[in-house]
Structure formats: C-alpha cells, structure tokens
Write a protein that holds these residues in place. Structure first.
Motif, PDB file in Angstrom:
ATOM      1  N   SER A  31       0.842  -1.205   0.000  1.00 38.81           N
ATOM      2  CA  SER A  31       0.000   0.000   0.000  1.00 38.81           C
ATOM      3  C   SER A  31       0.871   1.247   0.000  1.00 38.81           C
ATOM      4  N   ASP A  32       2.064   1.164   0.621  1.00 38.25           N
ATOM      5  CA  ASP A  32       2.979   2.317   0.535  1.00 38.25           C
ATOM      6  C   ASP A  32       3.431   2.539  -0.914  1.00 38.25           C
ATOM      7  N   LYS A  33       3.738   1.428  -1.602  1.00 39.19           N
ATOM      8  CA  LYS A  33       4.172   1.563  -3.003  1.00 39.19           C
ATOM      9  C   LYS A  33       3.064   2.218  -3.828  1.00 39.19           C
ATOM     10  N   ALA A  34       1.841   1.804  -3.551  1.00 35.31           N
ATOM     11  CA  ALA A  34       0.705   2.381  -4.294  1.00 35.31           C
ATOM     12  C   ALA A  34       0.585   3.877  -3.982  1.00 35.31           C
ATOM     13  N   LEU A  35       0.833   4.249  -2.731  1.00 36.29           N
ATOM     14  CA  LEU A  35       0.756   5.667  -2.355  1.00 36.29           C
ATOM     15  C   LEU A  35       1.846   6.475  -3.075  1.00 36.29           C
ATOM     16  N   LEU A  64       1.247   9.593  -5.668  1.00 37.78           N
ATOM     17  CA  LEU A  64       1.778  10.939  -5.403  1.00 37.78           C
ATOM     18  C   LEU A  64       2.957  11.289  -6.311  1.00 37.78           C
ATOM     19  N   GLY A  65       3.390  10.328  -7.112  1.00 38.19           N
ATOM     20  CA  GLY A  65       4.544  10.583  -7.980  1.00 38.19           C
ATOM     21  C   GLY A  65       5.831  10.724  -7.188  1.00 38.19           C
ATOM     22  N   LEU A  66       5.907  10.029  -6.055  1.00 30.25           N
ATOM     23  CA  LEU A  66       7.131  10.087  -5.241  1.00 30.25           C
ATOM     24  C   LEU A  66       8.070   8.990  -5.701  1.00 30.25           C
ATOM     25  N   ARG A  67       9.372   9.306  -5.737  1.00 34.30           N
ATOM     26  CA  ARG A  67      10.324   8.231  -6.001  1.00 34.30           C
ATOM     27  C   ARG A  67      11.123   7.995  -4.724  1.00 34.30           C
ATOM     28  N   THR A  68      11.639   6.785  -4.583  1.00 34.28           N
ATOM     29  CA  THR A  68      12.364   6.472  -3.359  1.00 34.28           C
ATOM     30  C   THR A  68      13.854   6.667  -3.588  1.00 34.28           C
ATOM     31  N   LEU A  69      14.538   7.069  -2.525  1.00 27.59           N
ATOM     32  CA  LEU A  69      15.980   7.352  -2.634  1.00 27.59           C
ATOM     33  C   LEU A  69      16.791   6.065  -2.594  1.00 27.59           C
TER      34      LEU A  69
END
Ligand code: SAM
Ligand code: DTB
Ligand code: SF4
Length: 335
Positions: free
Chosen positions: A322-326, A330-335
């Motif tokens: 569900s975090d990945k879906a969020l 939101l168009g967030l990428r992970t560092l």
C-alpha cells in the motif's frame, strides 16, 4: 543569453536564501518563535515549510528506513507510551536478543524491498557490555549488505558510542520525546538531561544523530514548540528527526488519550522542516492510523522519510504494497 543570466540571478538568490536559513539556525530558535510558526494559518505554514524543503531537498524523493526489534519487551523503564515496558500489561511477548542470522536475513529482505537504512531497536534502559559486543557483530554484518545502519539501544555510557562507531554504526536513534516541561508527565525513570548526555556521547563518537519525539500524548501546542526548539537548538541539529504520532497501545498509561487533530501533527512536521532545513524529517510511527491524505500533507510539509515495512517495533505499519501504491499516486520516487 537573457534566459541564462536570469537563471544565474535566481540561483544566486536561492543560495542567499539558503545562507540566510543557515544563519537563522545558528541564531538558535526560541520557543515563542516556534510557537509563532505553529500558530500560522495552516496554508502559510505549509507553504513556508515546502519552500524551505525545496531549497535543500528533492521534493519528490523519499528515503525508506526499516525497523526491527532485536530485543523485545521486559524493559525496566516507565515510558507512558511504550508497550515494551515490563510494568504495563500490553500483551507484548518478551523475546531475547535475536540471532545474527535472523537480523541479517531481515536486513537483506528490507534491502530487497528498497530500504536504504536498517534500524535496530532494543527494549533496554541501556546496553551492557555483552550487548554492545553482540550488537557490534550484528552492525558489522548489516553494513556489509550495503545498508546504512541505525541502532536505538537506550542510554549510552561513556565509551559505548565509540565501540558502536567502530563496528560501523552510521546513526544512533535516541529521542527527546517531548518538551522538558511536559517530560515528567510521561517518564520518571530517566530524566531529560540523561537523554541529552547520551546524544552528546553519540555526537562525540562521530555517529550521526537521529533524534525526534512523539506528538499526541496529551501535550499542548506549547509543548510541541518546546520539543522542536530543543531539537533545533542541538548544535548541530540532528541529521534525522523522527516525528512519531502516538500509537495508543492498550495497557499503557497513554491508552485512550484524546487523539490529536491530524493538522497539529502536520504543523509539527512543518516546524521541524523550517527549523532543521537539512535534516531528514521522518514521518514515523502512527501512519497506520493516518489517512493517505494526511500522509500526503506531511510530505507537503517537508517530511522526506518514512518507516517502511509491515511492522514498527511491536505494532503495525502500513503494508509495503500500500505504501508503493501511495508513492505511485503521489509521484514520489524512493531514494
Ligand atoms: N529502549 C530504547 C529507548 O527508549 O531509548 C530504544 C527503543 S524505544 C521503543 C524508541 C522510541 O520509540 C522511543 O523513544 C519513542 O519515541 C518511540 N515509541 C515507543 N513507543 C511508541 C508509541 N507507542 N508510539 C509512538 N512512538 C513510540
Ligand atoms: C522512532 O522515533 N520511532 C521508532 C524508532 N524510532 C525506534 C519506534 C516506534 C515504535 C512504535 C511502537 C512500537 O511498535 O512498539
Ligand atoms: Fe523501555 Fe525504550 Fe520502551 Fe522506554 S521507550 S519503556 S526505554 S523500550
């Protein structure tokens, strides 16, 4: 030509604004100054936080830390929020220290899921020498995997932080939890100065400081300003600032505290971002109790890190899927 000179002016201006922020930090923050921030109209506060956030960070990138409890329950302390304190009956089962192999397997799994930092927590008042020895071995093995290492083991005695540093520890988490004035309502078995002393040991050893607090414990806005002032005035301020929303666990004294309005939580994140512009501000415990919209507001207010993985230490966290879906939404990428 005209375009490039405009660009260079705006970069200079940006740098000057950044320098001003650094000077602001050196000038230290008073509690009334932080309270004035918290009292701003919500959109003004979030706008200010987001503006500063963009000067120092990629606004669409988020860092992921995964937690593991390496020693669970049976803690002699009386922290009023904590399900692991032996004196409260919370149903948490005590567990001796995990084996090296178990921790390394969990760290590998966290890395595979995309975490970049692995944070190991223990329900101790403070570690004994044999605990430091075992933790040193574990820290070394986690570091070999290419993860940043973080530990939260309680109060440190002189010399212990140096041993952890030598083992390869990158961050030590030790929270101030709340303002000095409210602190005595929550914990009586160690005082505020003990916490500051441990933070000093960590700094002296050259380990990065991870230090934050908990909101939603029945404290006032003034107490939240007091917590942020303490954090921002640490010299230097912490590299990581976890802001936890109290997870209410049945059996702890803080169970059934009147839940804090979510906007107050977002305001606290914004104040942390404004006063500690370079820090990673972590939206920490309590995400499972928050809507996706509130979490998005936290990112807008300058949070750029989360705890990632299905569990915090003993309580639940959102599922990774569900975090990945969020992030996707939101168009967030992970560092
Ligand atoms: N025993 C060590 C200590 O207290 O220093 C390390 C582990 S302790 C569980 C780490 C931090 O977790 C606490 O300082 C507190 O800020 C946070 N924490 C514990 N229980 C929590 C809860 N129910 N809700 C939110 N944060 C919590
Ligand atoms: C921090 O500030 N929050 C984390 C981590 N540092 C160690 C712990 C949250 C614990 C929430 C309650 C639990 O799961 O036991
Ligand atoms: Fe013990 Fe840490 Fe929980 Fe306090 S927060 S009771 S010190 S495990």
């Amino acid at each position: 030509m005209i375009e490039s000179s405009t660009k260079s002016v705006s970069n200079e201006k940006k740098k000057a604004m950044g320098d001003q922020q650094d000077r602001n930090h050196m000038a230290q923050w008073s509690v009334p100054q932080i309270q004035a921030l918290l009292d701003l109209p919500f959109t003004d506060l979030v706008h200010q936080a987001q503006t500063i956030h963009r000067q120092y960070h990629d606004a669409n990138a988020i860092q992921l830390s995964t937690l593991i409890s390496v020693k669970t329950g049976g803690c002699p302390e009386d922290c009023g929020y904590c399900p692991q304190a032996a004196r409260y009956h919370t149903g948490v089962e005590n567990q001796d220290m995990l084996s090296l192999d178990t921790v390394v397997a969990a760290a590998q799994a966290a890395k595979t899921e995309g975490a970049t930092r692995f944070c190991m927590g223990a329900a101790w008042r403070g570690p004994k020498q044999r605990d430091i020895d075992k933790m040193s071995e574990i820290i070394g093995a986690v570091k070999v995997l290419g993860l940043e290492t973080c530990a939260t083991l309680g109060m440190l005695k002189p010399g212990q932080a140096e041993q952890l540093k030598q083992a390869g520890l990158d961050y030590y988490n030790h929270n101030l939890d709340t303002s000095p004035e409210f602190y005595g309502e929550i914990i009586t078995t160690r005082d505020y100065q003990h916490r500051l002393d441990t933070l000093e040991e960590v700094r002296k050893a050259g380990i990065n400081v991870c230090c934050g607090g908990i909101v939603g414990m029945g404290e006032s806005r003034l107490a939240r300003a007091g917590l942020i002032a303490q954090l921002a005035n640490l010299d230097p301020y912490p590299e990581s600032v976890p802001i936890n929303y109290l997870v209410q666990v049945e059996g702890t004294p803080l169970y059934s505290t009147e839940p804090l309005d979510s906007f107050e939580f977002v305001r606290t994140i914004a104040a942390a971002r404004i006063t500690m512009p370079k820090a990673m501000v972590r939206l920490s415990a309590g995400r499972r109790q928050m809507s996706e919209s509130v979490q998005a507001l936290c990112f807008l207010a300058g949070a750029n890190s989360i705890f990632y993985g299905d569990k915090l230490l003993t309580t639940g966290n959102p599922e990774t899927e569900s975090d990945k879906a969020l992030f996707e939404k939101l168009g967030l990428r992970t560092l």
